[in-house]
Scaffold this motif. Structure first.
Motif, PDB file in Angstrom:
ATOM      1  N   ALA A   1       0.835  -1.203   0.000  1.00  0.00           N
ATOM      2  CA  ALA A   1       0.000   0.000   0.000  1.00  0.00           C
ATOM      3  C   ALA A   1       0.873   1.257   0.000  1.00  0.00           C
ATOM      4  CB  ALA A   1      -0.927  -0.012   1.211  1.00  0.00           C
ATOM      5  N   GLU A   2       1.948   1.246   0.774  1.00  0.00           N
ATOM      6  CA  GLU A   2       2.859   2.392   0.807  1.00  0.00           C
ATOM      7  C   GLU A   2       3.517   2.592  -0.555  1.00  0.00           C
ATOM      8  OE1 GLU A   2       4.085   2.200   5.554  1.00  0.00           O
ATOM      9  OE2 GLU A   2       5.428   1.342   4.037  1.00  0.00           O
ATOM     10  N   ARG A   3       3.832   1.493  -1.206  1.00  0.00           N
ATOM     11  CA  ARG A   3       4.416   1.559  -2.553  1.00  0.00           C
ATOM     12  C   ARG A   3       3.432   2.213  -3.530  1.00  0.00           C
ATOM     13  NH1 ARG A   3       8.188  -1.081  -5.694  1.00  0.00           N
ATOM     14  NH2 ARG A   3       7.523  -1.701  -7.770  1.00  0.00           N
TER      15      ARG A   3
ATOM     16  N   MET B   1       1.378   7.182  -6.380  1.00  0.00           N
ATOM     17  CA  MET B   1       0.290   8.138  -6.554  1.00  0.00           C
ATOM     18  C   MET B   1       0.713   9.541  -6.137  1.00  0.00           C
ATOM     19  SD  MET B   1      -2.802   5.713  -5.110  1.00  0.00           S
ATOM     20  CE  MET B   1      -4.171   6.795  -5.540  1.00  0.00           C
ATOM     21  N   LEU B   2       1.466   9.636  -5.039  1.00  0.00           N
ATOM     22  CA  LEU B   2       1.944  10.939  -4.582  1.00  0.00           C
ATOM     23  C   LEU B   2       2.894  11.565  -5.593  1.00  0.00           C
ATOM     24  CD1 LEU B   2       2.510  10.066  -0.828  1.00  0.00           C
ATOM     25  CD2 LEU B   2       0.920  11.785  -1.713  1.00  0.00           C
ATOM     26  N   ARG B   3       3.744  10.731  -6.182  1.00  0.00           N
ATOM     27  CA  ARG B   3       4.686  11.238  -7.174  1.00  0.00           C
ATOM     28  C   ARG B   3       3.947  11.794  -8.373  1.00  0.00           C
ATOM     29  NH1 ARG B   3       9.014   7.044  -7.666  1.00  0.00           N
ATOM     30  NH2 ARG B   3       7.381   5.902  -8.739  1.00  0.00           N
ATOM     31  N   GLU B   4       2.908  11.115  -8.797  1.00  0.00           N
ATOM     32  CA  GLU B   4       2.104  11.594  -9.918  1.00  0.00           C
ATOM     33  C   GLU B   4       1.362  12.871  -9.546  1.00  0.00           C
ATOM     34  OE1 GLU B   4       2.106  10.555 -13.032  1.00  0.00           O
ATOM     35  OE2 GLU B   4       3.693   9.185 -12.398  1.00  0.00           O
ATOM     36  N   THR B   5       0.886  12.950  -8.301  1.00  0.00           N
ATOM     37  CA  THR B   5       0.209  14.158  -7.835  1.00  0.00           C
ATOM     38  C   THR B   5       1.146  15.348  -7.895  1.00  0.00           C
ATOM     39  OG1 THR B   5      -1.206  12.891  -6.344  1.00  0.00           O
ATOM     40  CG2 THR B   5      -0.979  15.232  -5.881  1.00  0.00           C
TER      41      THR B   5
ATOM     42  N   ARG C   1       9.246   8.788   2.481  1.00  0.00           N
ATOM     43  CA  ARG C   1       9.509   7.359   2.677  1.00  0.00           C
ATOM     44  C   ARG C   1       8.740   6.515   1.664  1.00  0.00           C
ATOM     45  NH1 ARG C   1      11.187   5.499   7.814  1.00  0.00           N
ATOM     46  NH2 ARG C   1       9.537   3.938   7.883  1.00  0.00           N
ATOM     47  N   TRP C   2       7.480   6.836   1.444  1.00  0.00           N
ATOM     48  CA  TRP C   2       6.664   6.021   0.553  1.00  0.00           C
ATOM     49  C   TRP C   2       7.101   6.164  -0.895  1.00  0.00           C
ATOM     50  CZ3 TRP C   2       1.366   7.642   3.108  1.00  0.00           C
ATOM     51  CH2 TRP C   2       1.328   7.116   4.410  1.00  0.00           C
ATOM     52  N   GLN C   3       7.525   7.342  -1.294  1.00  0.00           N
ATOM     53  CA  GLN C   3       8.035   7.502  -2.654  1.00  0.00           C
ATOM     54  C   GLN C   3       9.338   6.733  -2.829  1.00  0.00           C
ATOM     55  OE1 GLN C   3       7.703  11.422  -4.606  1.00  0.00           O
ATOM     56  NE2 GLN C   3       6.629  12.095  -2.758  1.00  0.00           N
TER      57      GLN C   3
ATOM     58  N   GLU D   1      10.314   3.329  -5.385  1.00  0.00           N
ATOM     59  CA  GLU D   1      11.458   3.250  -6.302  1.00  0.00           C
ATOM     60  C   GLU D   1      11.996   1.829  -6.435  1.00  0.00           C
ATOM     61  OE1 GLU D   1      14.439   5.865  -4.848  1.00  0.00           O
ATOM     62  OE2 GLU D   1      13.283   7.698  -5.196  1.00  0.00           O
ATOM     63  N   VAL D   2      11.718   0.972  -5.463  1.00  0.00           N
ATOM     64  CA  VAL D   2      12.267  -0.394  -5.481  1.00  0.00           C
ATOM     65  C   VAL D   2      11.568  -1.202  -6.568  1.00  0.00           C
ATOM     66  CG1 VAL D   2      12.610  -2.504  -4.154  1.00  0.00           C
ATOM     67  CG2 VAL D   2      12.788  -0.284  -3.028  1.00  0.00           C
ATOM     68  N   PRO D   3      12.306  -1.783  -7.521  1.00  0.00           N
ATOM     69  CA  PRO D   3      11.673  -2.605  -8.561  1.00  0.00           C
ATOM     70  C   PRO D   3      10.892  -3.763  -7.955  1.00  0.00           C
ATOM     71  CG  PRO D   3      13.965  -2.121  -9.114  1.00  0.00           C
ATOM     72  CD  PRO D   3      13.759  -1.661  -7.704  1.00  0.00           C
TER      73      PRO D   3
END
Length: 329
Positions: free
Chosen positions: A58-60, A65-69, A98-100, A104-106
């Motif tokens: 969920a954090e991933r 979503m935050l990055r897109e926002t 932290r969540w962004q 980033e982790v594949p």
């Protein structure tokens, strides 16, 4: 335990269908509540880790979503202001960062991490995934550093602070984790890869090498000196005043080894003390006084640069040529 696993299964399906930040964050918070409850009950590591996996997934999703926002709103990814006024949905700046980072982790690396933790009966945590993200980022930087060619030309003076890979033999202190491994603020390199750098081709026929090392890696340092075409001559000791915990003693010093190629005695007749007392600063950076000491011993040319600093950090004087990928932070 069965009730917790049932709740997790329902939440997993809900996460796949969730479309809004509010919905995903609600699933994340529920998963965290289940994780905390099962941990407090004790003896339910499987359910605890199932909840932790769900929380991290969920954090991933939140991170993406935050990055897109941020991209849409034109904001700062580390603050994630929405409409230029406030962070959305009660998400803190620290959570956003932290969540962004988790995002980033594949996916394949995340799955490998989960599988490894399950196999070793370890506890799955967001902090563990963040450490994985940092490790992957350091590896990426290391690949970029290894592919970066050394500056063209030859140099009379070479000054190097290698990004040693300590394994389990490092000094335990401000720059180390609780196992004694160096937490360097740049990617580490194995000794073999440091030896393979084309320093010999950049060293003048008559040149000097100043190489930083520590007591645990003193023996390995000579393989680098030899691989780069130099012969050991002497050393300086940096007395840091404050101590670091080490395996055998209170570690308060580092070595600056002096080696030469051909004939390269100092220009100055001044005898500089072999022990230099300077309080250590932040991270693993070396005091500028040592570079100034090298300039005293080996007088810089009036024009151009005859001295190269490897793994340089921060801004250098104009008569020095830098090679590295650090910003001095």
């Amino acid at each position: 335990m069965s009730t917790a696993l049932t709740q997790i299964g329902i939440a997993q399906k809900a996460l796949m269908e969730a479309k809004t930040l509010d919905d995903v964050k609600d699933i994340r918070d529920k998963a965290e509540a289940i994780r905390v409850y099962t941990k407090q009950q004790g003896g339910f590591l499987e359910a605890q880790n199932e909840a932790a996996e769900l929380k991290i997934r969920a954090e991933r999703k939140l991170g993406g979503m935050l990055r897109e926002t941020v991209r849409h709103e034109g904001g700062d990814p580390k603050t994630v202001y929405h409409d230029g006024t406030a962070i959305p949905n009660g998400i803190s700046r620290n959570q956003s960062h932290r969540w962004q980072k988790v995002a980033e982790v594949p996916e394949e690396k995340l799955e490998e991490h989960f599988a490894s933790m399950r196999e070793s009966r370890g506890e799955i945590t967001t902090n563990g995934v963040l450490r994985l993200a940092n490790s992957l980022r350091r590896d990426e930087k290391a690949r970029g550093l290894e592919s970066s060619p050394l500056p063209v030309g030859t140099f009379r003076v070479i000054y190097a602070d290698p990004p040693w890979s300590y394994g389990n033999s490092g000094v335990i202190g401000a720059d180390s984790d609780h196992y004694g491994r160096a937490k360097r603020h740049y990617p580490t390199m194995p000794t073999k890869e440091i030896c393979e750098m084309e320093v010999m081709e950049r060293a003048a026929d008559n040149s000097v090498l100043f190489l930083w090392t520590t007591s645990p890696l003193l023996e390995e340092s000579f393989s680098i000196i030899n691989a780069w075409g130099f012969k050991y001559k002497s050393s300086f000791v940096w007395h840091k005043l404050r101590h670091n915990f080490a395996h055998y003693n209170s570690m308060r010093h580092e070595f600056l080894l002096i080696s030469t190629r051909g004939s390269c005695v100092p220009d100055s007749k001044e005898l500089v003390p072999s022990v230099v007392e300077i309080d250590r600063g932040e991270h693993s950076g070396k005091p500028d006084q040592f570079r100034e000491m090298i300039d005293l011993l080996y007088v810089p040319p009036q024009k151009g640069s005859d001295r190269l600093e490897l793994f340089a950090r921060g801004d250098l004087p104009e008569h020095w040529t830098a090679w590295g990928n650090e910003d001095g932070k």
